[in-house]
Write an enzyme that holds these catalytic residues in place. Structure first.
Site, PDB file in Angstrom:
ATOM      1  N   LYS A   1      32.233  33.626  73.873  1.00  0.00           N
ATOM      2  CA  LYS A   1      32.459  33.839  72.442  1.00  0.00           C
ATOM      3  C   LYS A   1      33.549  34.888  72.173  1.00  0.00           C
ATOM      4  O   LYS A   1      33.932  35.637  73.066  1.00  0.00           O
ATOM      5  CB  LYS A   1      31.136  34.235  71.789  1.00  0.00           C
ATOM      6  CG  LYS A   1      30.058  33.146  71.936  1.00  0.00           C
ATOM      7  CD  LYS A   1      28.847  33.483  71.099  1.00  0.00           C
ATOM      8  CE  LYS A   1      27.736  32.470  71.300  1.00  0.00           C
ATOM      9  NZ  LYS A   1      26.589  32.742  70.417  1.00  0.00           N
TER      10      LYS A   1
ATOM     11  N   ARG B   1      20.780  28.568  81.399  1.00  0.00           N
ATOM     12  CA  ARG B   1      20.045  29.432  80.466  1.00  0.00           C
ATOM     13  C   ARG B   1      19.415  30.615  81.195  1.00  0.00           C
ATOM     14  O   ARG B   1      19.295  31.708  80.652  1.00  0.00           O
ATOM     15  CB  ARG B   1      19.020  28.627  79.674  1.00  0.00           C
ATOM     16  CG  ARG B   1      19.712  27.706  78.657  1.00  0.00           C
ATOM     17  CD  ARG B   1      18.767  26.850  77.897  1.00  0.00           C
ATOM     18  NE  ARG B   1      18.053  27.556  76.853  1.00  0.00           N
ATOM     19  CZ  ARG B   1      18.561  27.859  75.663  1.00  0.00           C
ATOM     20  NH1 ARG B   1      19.809  27.562  75.365  1.00  0.00           N
ATOM     21  NH2 ARG B   1      17.831  28.477  74.763  1.00  0.00           N
TER      22      ARG B   1
ATOM     23  N   THR C   1      18.579  35.173  74.032  1.00  0.00           N
ATOM     24  CA  THR C   1      19.615  35.176  72.981  1.00  0.00           C
ATOM     25  C   THR C   1      19.999  36.588  72.563  1.00  0.00           C
ATOM     26  O   THR C   1      21.170  36.890  72.363  1.00  0.00           O
ATOM     27  CB  THR C   1      19.088  34.400  71.743  1.00  0.00           C
ATOM     28  OG1 THR C   1      18.611  33.124  72.180  1.00  0.00           O
ATOM     29  CG2 THR C   1      20.168  34.191  70.714  1.00  0.00           C
TER      30      THR C   1
ATOM     31  N   ARG D   1      24.259  37.688  79.051  1.00  0.00           N
ATOM     32  CA  ARG D   1      24.127  38.257  77.705  1.00  0.00           C
ATOM     33  C   ARG D   1      23.779  39.741  77.769  1.00  0.00           C
ATOM     34  O   ARG D   1      24.199  40.517  76.909  1.00  0.00           O
ATOM     35  CB  ARG D   1      23.092  37.471  76.908  1.00  0.00           C
ATOM     36  CG  ARG D   1      23.660  36.140  76.393  1.00  0.00           C
ATOM     37  CD  ARG D   1      22.577  35.269  75.858  1.00  0.00           C
ATOM     38  NE  ARG D   1      23.079  34.141  75.087  1.00  0.00           N
ATOM     39  CZ  ARG D   1      22.326  33.108  74.755  1.00  0.00           C
ATOM     40  NH1 ARG D   1      21.055  33.057  75.122  1.00  0.00           N
ATOM     41  NH2 ARG D   1      22.828  32.125  74.055  1.00  0.00           N
TER      42      ARG D   1
ATOM     43  N   ASN E   1      26.398  37.681  70.590  1.00  0.00           N
ATOM     44  CA  ASN E   1      26.109  37.613  72.021  1.00  0.00           C
ATOM     45  C   ASN E   1      27.326  37.027  72.744  1.00  0.00           C
ATOM     46  O   ASN E   1      28.237  36.502  72.131  1.00  0.00           O
ATOM     47  CB  ASN E   1      24.778  36.898  72.295  1.00  0.00           C
ATOM     48  CG  ASN E   1      24.765  35.442  71.893  1.00  0.00           C
ATOM     49  OD1 ASN E   1      25.805  34.885  71.581  1.00  0.00           O
ATOM     50  ND2 ASN E   1      23.603  34.830  71.896  1.00  0.00           N
TER      51      ASN E   1
ATOM     52  N   HIS F   1      27.350  31.115  74.782  1.00  0.00           N
ATOM     53  CA  HIS F   1      26.429  30.067  74.338  1.00  0.00           C
ATOM     54  C   HIS F   1      26.108  29.191  75.542  1.00  0.00           C
ATOM     55  O   HIS F   1      26.951  29.007  76.424  1.00  0.00           O
ATOM     56  CB  HIS F   1      27.117  29.215  73.259  1.00  0.00           C
ATOM     57  CG  HIS F   1      26.446  27.895  73.012  1.00  0.00           C
ATOM     58  ND1 HIS F   1      25.322  27.779  72.231  1.00  0.00           N
ATOM     59  CD2 HIS F   1      26.722  26.649  73.477  1.00  0.00           C
ATOM     60  CE1 HIS F   1      24.945  26.499  72.215  1.00  0.00           C
ATOM     61  NE2 HIS F   1      25.782  25.797  72.968  1.00  0.00           N
TER      62      HIS F   1
HETATM   63  P1  CMP Z   1      23.931  30.474  70.700  1.00  0.00           P
HETATM   64  O1  CMP Z   1      23.388  30.192  72.040  1.00  0.00           O
HETATM   65  O2  CMP Z   1      25.401  30.392  70.533  1.00  0.00           O
HETATM   66  O3  CMP Z   1      23.235  29.495  69.652  1.00  0.00           O
HETATM   67  C1  CMP Z   1      23.030  29.846  68.295  1.00  0.00           C
HETATM   68  C2  CMP Z   1      23.388  31.261  67.986  1.00  0.00           C
HETATM   69  O4  CMP Z   1      22.893  31.802  66.783  1.00  0.00           O
HETATM   70  C3  CMP Z   1      22.808  32.162  69.055  1.00  0.00           C
HETATM   71  O5  CMP Z   1      23.498  31.962  70.277  1.00  0.00           O
HETATM   72  C4  CMP Z   1      22.964  33.537  68.410  1.00  0.00           C
HETATM   73  O6  CMP Z   1      24.176  34.184  68.715  1.00  0.00           O
HETATM   74  C5  CMP Z   1      22.967  33.222  66.923  1.00  0.00           C
HETATM   75  N1  CMP Z   1      21.873  33.906  66.236  1.00  0.00           N
HETATM   76  C6  CMP Z   1      22.038  34.870  65.346  1.00  0.00           C
HETATM   77  N2  CMP Z   1      20.855  35.298  64.891  1.00  0.00           N
HETATM   78  C7  CMP Z   1      19.904  34.591  65.521  1.00  0.00           C
HETATM   79  C8  CMP Z   1      18.485  34.584  65.475  1.00  0.00           C
HETATM   80  N3  CMP Z   1      17.792  35.402  64.685  1.00  0.00           N
HETATM   81  N4  CMP Z   1      17.847  33.731  66.284  1.00  0.00           N
HETATM   82  C9  CMP Z   1      18.546  32.889  67.089  1.00  0.00           C
HETATM   83  N5  CMP Z   1      19.894  32.857  67.159  1.00  0.00           N
HETATM   84  C10 CMP Z   1      20.569  33.701  66.375  1.00  0.00           C
END
Ligand code: CMP
Length: 139
Positions: free
Chosen positions: A11, A87, A93, A104, A114, A117
């Protein structure tokens, strides 16, 4: 290919901070094969389309606006049980909750910003791969 591929995005925050090289090295060390890779700047429309399954969540606007703050690195990764395996490598996350040594934890700033993805299912991995890569771009 089902079960064998996953999509990773490095990202904007991680790219801007110069972490892409270290992240790629860790992906290699973990045994993934990079079968496609590109550097792109998403438009707002493209970011909304990519994250469409999150539309309606309270963090959606923040997420898509963050994703267009700079270029990202898009990776199509191959490995046995790729989605689960990747993952595990990236961790939770929220970087503050992610396990030590995960991407992460090492490179992320916050849940909104983060570092990477990873696809959350085989079905989404296939959709995401088709979103970013044509057949000619896969090796
Ligand atoms: P990603 O794996 O890119 O998929 C969705 C993204 O939403 C996640 O990583 C986070 O960076 C973002 N995100 C922001 N706030 C939240 C939250 N409260 N719960 C889950 N994802 C979140």
């Amino acid at each position: 290919m089902k079960g064998k591929i996953t999509i990773s995005l490095i990202k904007p925050y991680a790219v801007k901070n110069g972490y892409a090289g270290q992240i790629l090295a860790k992906i290699n060390e973990a045994g993934f094969r990079i079968s496609a890779m590109k550097y792109v700047q998403l438009s707002l429309g493209q970011a909304k389309k990519f994250y469409a399954i999150h539309n309606g969540q309270k963090y959606f606007e923040k997420l898509v606006n963050f994703m267009i703050t700079g270029p990202i690195v898009v990776l199509l990764l191959e490995k046995e049980d790729a989605v689960a395996s990747y993952r595990k490598l990236i961790g939770a996350t929220d970087p503050h909750r992610a396990e030590e040594g995960t991407l992460r934890k090492l490179f992320g700033a916050s849940i909104e910003m983060n570092a990477v993805h990873g696809s959350d299912s085989d079905e989404n991995a296939i959709k995401e791969a088709n979103f970013f890569f044509s057949e000619m771009e896969r090796f």
